[in-house]
Design an enzyme around this catalytic site. Structure first.
Site, mmCIF file in Angstrom:
data_model
loop_
_atom_site.group_PDB
_atom_site.id
_atom_site.type_symbol
_atom_site.label_atom_id
_atom_site.label_comp_id
_atom_site.label_asym_id
_atom_site.label_seq_id
_atom_site.Cartn_x
_atom_site.Cartn_y
_atom_site.Cartn_z
ATOM 1 N N SER A 90 -75.174 -24.036 12.432
ATOM 2 C CA SER A 90 -74.663 -25.317 12.909
ATOM 3 C C SER A 90 -73.610 -25.842 11.920
ATOM 4 C CB SER A 90 -75.826 -26.287 13.133
ATOM 5 O OG SER A 90 -75.443 -27.387 13.907
ATOM 6 N N MET A 91 -73.786 -27.018 11.336
ATOM 7 C CA MET A 91 -72.830 -27.467 10.334
ATOM 8 C C MET A 91 -72.691 -26.436 9.222
ATOM 9 S SD MET A 91 -72.803 -30.844 7.811
ATOM 10 C CE MET A 91 -73.968 -30.127 6.644
#
Length: 249
Positions: A90-91
């Site tokens: 994700s991030m």
């Protein structure tokens, strides 16, 4: 190795490829505990501990992807003298990618492979799921993704501890803009859940344009946090991806 940034959850193997793992927004190094233990027989796994969470909770979290990646590249740089790989979820996928770009620009050896999970390819403008302007919107997004349990989100004291990191991380993602530049030279493996509510398979596949090395797309059953239920499959993808680089993991 900088003990401020990295956590080990399994014994280090001196002859193993080192895998540096970058957690999701609001996440901590412990998010990689199951995967680290699953990979411990094959790799030396280091989970990144971002400022502003767990044992670094008194530190100010980064509110900029660029500044965060600058600091991460500085922390990872001493590890690049030996075989290594990066894994970001994700991030963390954005930070792994930007860290790899900075290491390459500095003339450091590139990773054997970069694994990018649960994230679409970067673009000049932030995606709609990154532009969250309030705590209520952030919490609704976090609940929808399922990465943080109700035991934290429904407890005012625990929530007060995690909100600064969540605000900073989502603020950084909401301001992140890909600025072009050369693709990575190393191979890239992209992983995505087939029921991910915020990352379409087509968006994940677009990472193909960000590497001049080999590209592999893996679609696994599950949502945004498919990792929690597919640890063995991910372990096999990682070890096979590194073996395919032509050197044993």
């Amino acid at each position: 190795m900088d003990s401020t940034w990295f956590r080990r959850f399994s014994a280090a193997r001196e002859d193993a490829v080192r895998l540096v793992c970058f957690p999701h927004a609001g996440g901590a190094a412990s998010a990689f505990l199951p995967l680290s233990r699953a990979l411990g027989e094959h790799l030396d796994v280091l989970a990144v501990q971002y400022p502003g969470r767990q044992d670094r909770r008194r530190e100010e979290p980064y509110g900029s992807i660029a500044a965060h990646a600058d600091a991460l590249a500085e922390a990872v740089e001493p590890l690049t003298g030996e075989p290594y790989a990066l894994f970001g979820h994700s991030m963390g996928a954005v930070l792994a990618y930007e860290t790899a770009r900075r290491l390459a620009a500095a003339g450091r050896p590139e990773p054997r492979r970069v694994f990018l999970s649960g994230r679409g390819a970067p673009s000049p403008e932030p995606g709609v799921h990154d532009r969250l302007g309030s705590d209520a919107a952030i919490l609704a997004a976090v609940r929808g993704l399922g990465g943080t349990g109700p035991a934290v989100l429904d407890d005012p004291e625990l929530l007060a501890m995690v909100m600064p990191a969540l605000r900073a991380d989502y603020g950084a993602l909401g301001a992140y803009r890909w600025d072009g530049g050369a693709p990575l030279a190393c191979p890239v493996t992209v992983l995505v859940g087939d029921a991910d509510p915020v990352v379409a398979v087509e968006e994940a596949a677009a990472w193909h344009d960000h590497t001049a090395g080999g590209f592999d797309l893996r679609i696994l059953p599950g949502g945004h946090f498919y990792l929690d239920e597919r640890t063995e499959e991910v372990r096999d993808i990682v070890t096979t991806g590194l073996l395919a680089a032509g050197r044993p993991a």
